[in-house]
Scaffold this motif. Structure first.
Motif, PDB file in Angstrom:
ATOM      1  N   HIS A   1       0.837  -1.198   0.000  1.00  0.00           N
ATOM      2  CA  HIS A   1       0.000   0.000   0.000  1.00  0.00           C
ATOM      3  C   HIS A   1       0.872   1.249   0.000  1.00  0.00           C
ATOM      4  O   HIS A   1       1.940   1.276   0.611  1.00  0.00           O
ATOM      5  N   ARG A   2       0.380   2.264  -0.707  1.00  0.00           N
ATOM      6  CA  ARG A   2       1.032   3.572  -0.708  1.00  0.00           C
ATOM      7  C   ARG A   2      -0.050   4.631  -0.815  1.00  0.00           C
ATOM      8  O   ARG A   2      -0.868   4.591  -1.740  1.00  0.00           O
ATOM      9  N   SER A   3      -0.046   5.528   0.151  1.00  0.00           N
ATOM     10  CA  SER A   3      -1.059   6.602   0.203  1.00  0.00           C
ATOM     11  C   SER A   3      -2.468   6.024   0.189  1.00  0.00           C
ATOM     12  O   SER A   3      -3.370   6.576  -0.461  1.00  0.00           O
ATOM     13  N   GLY A   4      -2.656   4.907   0.876  1.00  0.00           N
ATOM     14  CA  GLY A   4      -3.975   4.307   0.981  1.00  0.00           C
ATOM     15  C   GLY A   4      -4.398   3.487  -0.216  1.00  0.00           C
ATOM     16  O   GLY A   4      -5.523   2.973  -0.238  1.00  0.00           O
ATOM     17  N   GLN A   5      -3.555   3.344  -1.214  1.00  0.00           N
ATOM     18  CA  GLN A   5      -3.897   2.606  -2.428  1.00  0.00           C
ATOM     19  C   GLN A   5      -3.111   1.297  -2.511  1.00  0.00           C
ATOM     20  O   GLN A   5      -1.924   1.246  -2.193  1.00  0.00           O
ATOM     21  N   LEU A   6      -3.815   0.236  -2.942  1.00  0.00           N
ATOM     22  CA  LEU A   6      -3.157  -1.048  -3.147  1.00  0.00           C
ATOM     23  C   LEU A   6      -2.266  -0.963  -4.384  1.00  0.00           C
ATOM     24  O   LEU A   6      -2.723  -0.605  -5.467  1.00  0.00           O
ATOM     25  N   THR A   7      -0.974  -1.295  -4.230  1.00  0.00           N
ATOM     26  CA  THR A   7      -0.031  -1.116  -5.334  1.00  0.00           C
ATOM     27  C   THR A   7       1.211  -1.985  -5.133  1.00  0.00           C
ATOM     28  O   THR A   7       1.532  -2.394  -4.015  1.00  0.00           O
ATOM     29  N   TRP A   8       1.902  -2.236  -6.257  1.00  0.00           N
ATOM     30  CA  TRP A   8       3.195  -2.923  -6.232  1.00  0.00           C
ATOM     31  C   TRP A   8       4.353  -1.929  -6.229  1.00  0.00           C
ATOM     32  O   TRP A   8       5.516  -2.318  -6.298  1.00  0.00           O
ATOM     33  N   ALA A   9       4.049  -0.632  -6.162  1.00  0.00           N
ATOM     34  CA  ALA A   9       5.071   0.399  -6.342  1.00  0.00           C
ATOM     35  C   ALA A   9       6.201   0.294  -5.329  1.00  0.00           C
ATOM     36  O   ALA A   9       7.373   0.517  -5.669  1.00  0.00           O
ATOM     37  N   ASN A  10       5.865  -0.025  -4.066  1.00  0.00           N
ATOM     38  CA  ASN A  10       6.913  -0.123  -3.043  1.00  0.00           C
ATOM     39  C   ASN A  10       7.949  -1.181  -3.404  1.00  0.00           C
ATOM     40  O   ASN A  10       9.156  -0.991  -3.209  1.00  0.00           O
ATOM     41  N   TRP A  11       7.468  -2.297  -3.933  1.00  0.00           N
ATOM     42  CA  TRP A  11       8.374  -3.385  -4.289  1.00  0.00           C
ATOM     43  C   TRP A  11       9.131  -3.057  -5.573  1.00  0.00           C
ATOM     44  O   TRP A  11      10.317  -3.398  -5.706  1.00  0.00           O
ATOM     45  N   MET A  12       8.467  -2.397  -6.512  1.00  0.00           N
ATOM     46  CA  MET A  12       9.140  -2.027  -7.750  1.00  0.00           C
ATOM     47  C   MET A  12      10.250  -1.007  -7.484  1.00  0.00           C
ATOM     48  O   MET A  12      11.302  -1.030  -8.131  1.00  0.00           O
ATOM     49  N   ASP A  13      10.012  -0.108  -6.534  1.00  0.00           N
ATOM     50  CA  ASP A  13      10.988   0.946  -6.250  1.00  0.00           C
ATOM     51  C   ASP A  13      12.184   0.455  -5.442  1.00  0.00           C
ATOM     52  O   ASP A  13      13.082   1.254  -5.137  1.00  0.00           O
TER      53      ASP A  13
END
Length: 556
Positions: A316-328
Motif C-alpha cells: 500500500h502507498r497513500s492508501g492505495q493497493l499497489t506494487w510500487a513499493n516493491w518495484m521501487d
C-alpha cells in the motif's frame, strides 16, 4: 626419534597458532577499541586525566531520565516476557496437539528478525493508517515494550520449555498423590525446578531489551532515548565523544551485571539437568485451557499481527493497493537520503554478512576447539576456563559500543582502517564470535573422550585425531554456527550505523534512513525492504534449525 620430535614440535606450533590467532583478534578488534573508549571518558583532549566529563554527564537531568527509562523499559519487557512465556513453554513443549510444529516455527521467527524490522513492523501496526492506530500508541513506552516482548518471547519459551519437558513427572505425581491440587503442585514442585531456567532466560532478555537499539531508535525516537540511542545521538549529531564514552561505561556496567546473573543461572541449570529424564508430553486437558488461551492470544495478537501489518503495508502507498513499493526497491534515485537502491543495499548486506560469518566462524571454531579440551592438570583446566571466559567478554559490550570503539580507535596510525573493506564485517564478527563459541563448544564437549584415546592408540597424531574425530562433528555444528552468525550479521544495526558509508549502506541502515523520511514513497520502500530482510533472515534460520545438533548450545 627425530620424526617423533618433529611431530611434537609441529603439534606445539599448530596449537600455539590456534591460541595466538584468536587472542590477536580479540586484542586488536575488541580490547583495544573498548579500552580506548573507556579511557576517553577519563582523559581530556590534551591527554590528561580528567573526570569532568562524568560530572557533566551525571549532572544532566536528561542522563538520569535516560538511565531510568532504559532500565524501566527493559525490566517491564522482561517481566512481561516471562509472564507470557512460561505458559507458552508449557503449551509448546509439554503438550502435544495438531499444529504444534507450525506454532513453534511462528514463535521462533520473531527472535531472528533484525531489530530494525521489528521496529518498522510495530510502527506499521500503530502509526496513522495502521490497523491499531486508534489506540494512539505510536511513539509511546507501551509500543517500545511490546516490541521488546515480541522480540524476546520465543527466548523464554525455548529456554524454559526445553527444561520443562524434561522434568521428571514423578515429582508432580507424588505431590498430587499426597493431596496437592494442580495449582499447588505447579507452585510448589514445578516452578521451583524451573527457577534456574526462568532466571537465565530473564537475565538474557533483560540484556537484549537494554540493548534494543533499532527498536528504540525507530519507535521511540529522541524523546524515548535509551543509553544506546543516546550514545548514537551524542556521537553523530553533537560530536560529544566524551559524553558518549561516559554513557558507554554506564552501559557496560549494566550489561555486565546481566551477564553475571545469566552465568550463575545457567550453571545452576546445568547442574539440575543431570536429574532430568527424556522429554515428557501429554494431551491437553481442561486444566491446560488457560495456558492454551494465553498462548493463542500472544501468537495471534502479539506475534502475527505486526508481521501481517508489515506485509500488508508493503503493498500500500497513500492508501492505495499497489506494487510500487516493491518495484521501487531497484530505484537508486528514490530519496536524497540514499545513494544506492534497496536491492544494492541487500546485496551489500549479504556480502558483508558472508564475510562476517567467515571471520566469526574461523575465530569461533578455533576458540571452541581449545575450550573443549579437558586437561588433566588443575592449572590446565583453569587456563582453559579463563580462555573461554575471555572470549565471552564481547557479550558484555553492546554492538553500539563496538562500533563507537572502532570509530574512535581504528582511524589513525598505527592502524588506520577507515578504508579497509573488511572493517564492517570485522565489527560484526566481534559480536558474533561468542555466539559461534556457544553453539560449537557444547558439541565438541559432548564427544566421548574414548574416541580420541582409541584413535591415538591406533597411531594417529594429535592433529589427525582433531581432524578425524572432532572434524566430523564440526562439519554440522560449524554449519549451524555459520548460519546463526550470518543471520545475526545480516540484521546487525548497532555497530554498522557508525561505520557504514553513504555509498555502501547495509539494508538495515537504509531502512532506518528511509523510514524517518516524510514522503510516502520513501516510507513504503522502507517497509518493503523490511519484509525482504525478514524473509531472508527467517529463511536462513529455518534451514539452520533443521540441521541443528541436539547437543548444540543456546543463548541463555
Amino acid at each position: 626419534m627425530y620424526r617423533t620430535i618433529m611431530r611434537k614440535a609441529a603439534t606445539i606450533s599448530v596449537w600455539a597458532l590456534c591460541l595466538m590467532l584468536p587472542l590477536a583478534f580479540l586484542l586488536v578488534f575488541f580490547a583495544w577499541p573498548a579500552a580506548n573508549l573507556v579511557l576517553r571518558g577519563f582523559v581530556n583532549e590534551a591527554g590528561q586525566w580528567d573526570i569532568t566529563a562524568f560530572y557533566q554527564v551525571f549532572t544532566r537531568s536528561r542522563t538520569w531520565r535516560i538511565i531510568g527509562l532504559t532500565l524501566s523499559m527493559a525490566a517491564a519487557a522482561t517481566v512481561a516476557s516471562v509472564i507470557l512465556g512460561v505458559p507458552g513453554a508449557h503449551v509448546l513443549y509439554r503438550l502435544t496437539f495438531p499444529g504444534r510444529v507450525v506454532a513453534r516455527i511462528i514463535v521462533s521467527i520473531p527472535f531472528v528478525l533484525p531489530t530494525v524490522v521489528v521496529g518498522v513492523a510495530f510502527r506499521s501496526l500503530l502509526s496513522p493508517g495502521g490497523w491499531l492506530a486508534f489506540l494512539d500508541l505510536d511513539g509511546t513506552v507501551i509500543a517500545v515494550v511490546a516490541a521488546m516482548v515480541f522480540f524476546n518471547y520465543s527466548l523464554v519459551v525455548r529456554t524454559v520449555g526445553s527444561v520443562w519437558c524434561r522434568l521428571d513427572p514423578r515429582m508432580v505425581q507424588a505431590a498430587r498423590a499426597l493431596g496437592a491440587g494442580p495449582m499447588r503442585a505447579l507452585l510448589t514442585v514445578t516452578l521451583p525446578s524451573l527457577l534456574p531456567a526462568i532466571a537465565s532466560a530473564a537475565s538474557v532478555v533483560f540484556l537484549f531489551c537494554a540493548t534494543a537499539f533499532g527498536i528504540v531508535l525507530i519507535l521511540g525516537g529522541v524523546h524515548l532515548a535509551t543509553i544506546e540511542s543516546e550514545i548514537y545521538l551524542l556521537t553523530t549529531s553533537f560530536l560529544d565523544l566524551r559524553g558518549a564514552a561516559v554513557l558507554s561505561v554506564i552501559q557496560l556496567a549494566v550489561i555486565s551485571a546481566s551477564l553475571w546473573v545469566a552465568g550463575i543461572a545457567r550453571k545452576r541449570g546445568e547442574r539440575a539437568l543431570a536429574l532430568r529424564s527424556d522429554a515428557h508430553e501429554k494431551v491437553p486437558t481442561r486444566g491446560d485451557l488457560p495456558a492454551l488461551i494465553c498462548t493463542a492470544m500472544v501468537v495471534g495478537g502479539l506475534l502475527l499481527a505486526p508481521i501481517a501489518a508489515l506485509v500488508w503495508r508493503s503493498f500500500h502507498r497513500s492508501g492505495q493497493l499497489t506494487w510500487a513499493n516493491w518495484m521501487d526497491l531497484a530505484d537508486a534515485q528514490l530519496s536524497p537520503a540514499i545513494r544506492v537502491s534497496a536491492l544494492d543495499a541487500t546485496a551489500n548486506s549479504v556480502l558483508v554478512a558472508l564475510q562476517a560469518s567467515a571471520i566469526a566462524l574461523t575465530i569461533g571454531v578455533t576458540v571452541a576447539v581449545i575450550v573443549s579440551r579437558k586437561p588433566r592438570s588443575r592449572a590446565g583446566s583453569a587456563a582453559v576456563s579463563f580462555f573461554d571466559a575471555l572470549f565471552m567478554l564481547p557479550l558484555g559490550v553492546s554492538a553500539v559500543t563496538v562500533g563507537f570503539g572502532f570509530l574512535i580507535t581504528l582511524n589513525q596510525p598505527p592502524l588506520d582502517l577507515r578504508s579497509w573493506p573488511l572493517l564492517i564485517p570485522t565489527a560484526q564478527a566481534v559480536v558474533a564470535v561468542p555466539l559461534v563459541v556457544r553453539l560449537v563448544s557444547p558439541v565438541l564437549r559432548a564427544i566421548d573422550p574414548r574416541q580420541r584415546e582409541v584413535a591415538a592408540t591406533l597411531g594417529a597424531g594429535p592433529m589427525r585425531v582433531l581432524a578425524t574425530i572432532d572434524g566430523a562433528h564440526l562439519l554440522r555444528a560449524g554449519a549451524v554456527a555459520a548460519g546463526f552468525a550470518f543471520a545475526t550479521s545480516l540484521g546487525e544495526f548497532g555497530a554498522t550505523a557508525f561505520l557504514a558509508r553513504p555509498e555502501a549502506p547495509t539494508l538495515p541502515v537504509m531502512i532506518y534512513r528511509l523510514i524517518a523520511r516524510p514522503h510516502a514513497a520513501e516510507q513504503g520502500v522502507a517497509i518493503a525492504a523490511s519484509v525482504l530482510l525478514a524473509i531472508v533472515a527467517a529463511a536462513v534460520m529455518v534451514c539452520v534449525e533443521k540441521g541443528r545438533p541436539s547437543t548444540s548450545g543456546d543463548f541463555a
